[in-house]
Write an enzyme that holds these catalytic residues in place. Structure first.
Site, mmCIF file in Angstrom:
data_model
loop_
_atom_site.group_PDB
_atom_site.id
_atom_site.type_symbol
_atom_site.label_atom_id
_atom_site.label_comp_id
_atom_site.label_asym_id
_atom_site.label_seq_id
_atom_site.Cartn_x
_atom_site.Cartn_y
_atom_site.Cartn_z
ATOM 1 N N ASP A 105 -9.253 -6.520 -2.916
ATOM 2 C CA ASP A 105 -8.842 -5.252 -2.228
ATOM 3 C C ASP A 105 -9.869 -4.339 -2.020
ATOM 4 O OD1 ASP A 105 -7.711 -3.012 -1.281
ATOM 5 O OD2 ASP A 105 -5.809 -3.423 -2.140
ATOM 6 N N SER A 159 0.821 -0.919 -0.030
ATOM 7 C CA SER A 159 -0.022 -0.078 -0.056
ATOM 8 C C SER A 159 0.858 1.013 0.060
ATOM 9 C CB SER A 159 -1.019 -0.149 1.275
ATOM 10 O OG SER A 159 -2.029 1.018 1.299
ATOM 11 N N HIS A 207 -7.100 -6.233 1.221
ATOM 12 C CA HIS A 207 -5.999 -5.271 1.105
ATOM 13 C C HIS A 207 -4.777 -5.572 2.280
ATOM 14 C CE1 HIS A 207 -4.131 -1.255 0.351
ATOM 15 N NE2 HIS A 207 -4.218 -1.023 1.963
#
Length: 314
Positions: free
Chosen positions: A243, A159, A275
């Protein structure tokens, strides 16, 4: 009718102005979340709780900020690959220890976990320019260590950490062997419209239809899509198709941008990956994918009678 239209116009305009005002004032709190709701800033556990061999490492960034890190080894004298791990935007490095514990077991690697400025026990306040300096300080430290194979340093970012890692890898072609990105966004400019849909008309990256009128107010744009296009080292893209935070097409766009100039790119999808849990739901396939990537692009280097030779990890 004129009065109604005028009222509607001013009402919508007021909402937009208020939203932009909140964005300008609190954008760092949206991008950087060192403290999860209901928890404290301190580490809930340390690597010792998981029986990991580690040391506390204190660094100083180029602008003088004092940073805390953990350097974790699978064995005291391990000369395997060293992964420089960059976390997501929320929480601190202690919240990633279970994943790192399994990473060390599966990959037989060292892991260096950096607390960004303002996170964990590190001083300062988070910002894009500051975190880039923090990442460089961590890499410089690893590059100077005598107890690891400095030719096998691999950057791994998830991320926000992927955005950090892409910039660091681009800037250090001689120090970083390879890059691994997991569930990373193309840019914060593109994510603005995902998190606050009305902003997609005013803020966006180069590949969007946004008017981009308010791009200038974003202080941490994190344009991963630009950085990844300049990375020359091998890149592994790990994408969770479920995600719920970063739309999976962001990862496909990053791969497409990188692959146009870099023939050493690999893209792997995990159908059940969300995620934060792609590493978990991906199971053995996930770890085997990473292991094979490391074996190919951060191989063990041994001295033989005829000189240096490369050996595969698997």
């Amino acid at each position: 009718m004129v009065t109604y239209v005028s009222a509607l116009f001013y009402g919508v305009g007021g909402i937009v102005v208020a939203g932009v005002g909140l964005l300008v004032a609190f954008q760092e709190k949206l991008v950087y979340v060192p403290v999860l709701p209901g928890l404290s800033k301190s580490y809930p556990i340390t690597p010792a709780r998981l029986n990991l061999i580690y040391e506390d490492v204190w660094l100083r960034s180029s602008d003088g900020v004092r940073l805390h890190s953990w350097f974790i080894k699978v064995f005291p004298d391990c000369r395997g690959p060293t992964i420089l791990f960059f976390q997501e935007n929320a929480g601190n490095i202690a919240h990633r220890l279970e994943m790192v514990r399994i990473m060390i077991q599966k990959l037989k690697c060292n892991v260096f976990m950096l607390s960004y400025r303002g996170y964990g026990e590190s001083e300062g306040y988070p910002s894009q320019h500051g975190i880039i300096k923090d990442a460089q300080a961590a890499l410089d430290h690893l590059s100077q260590r005598a107890d690891i194979d400095t030719s096998r340093i691999v950057v791994f970012g998830r991320s926000l950490g992927g955005a950090v890692g892409a910039v660091l890898t681009k800037n250090n072609p001689e120090k970083v062997s390879a890059l691994i990105l997991e569930n990373t966004f193309t840019s914060i400019l593109d994510m603005a419209g995902v998190l606050l849909p009305f902003l997609k008309w005013f803020i966006g990256g180069s590949g969007t239809k946004s008017l981009k009128l308010l791009n200038f107010v974003v202080r941490s744009p994190w344009k991963t899509i630009d950085a990844i296009g300049e990375v020359k080292q091998p890149v592994l893209f790990l994408s969770g198709l479920k995600d719920e935070m970063v739309p999976p097409f962001h990862m496909k766009m990053l791969y497409a941008k990188a692959a146009t100039r870099n023939s050493q790119c690999t893209f792997v999808e995990f159908p059940s990956g969300m995620h934060m849990d792609t590493w978990l739901t991906g199971g053995d396939v996930y770890w085997r994918t990473v292991m094979q990537f490391l074996a190919k692009h951060a191989p063990e280097e041994r001295k033989a009678d005829t000189g240096l030779r490369h050996w595969s990890l698997i």
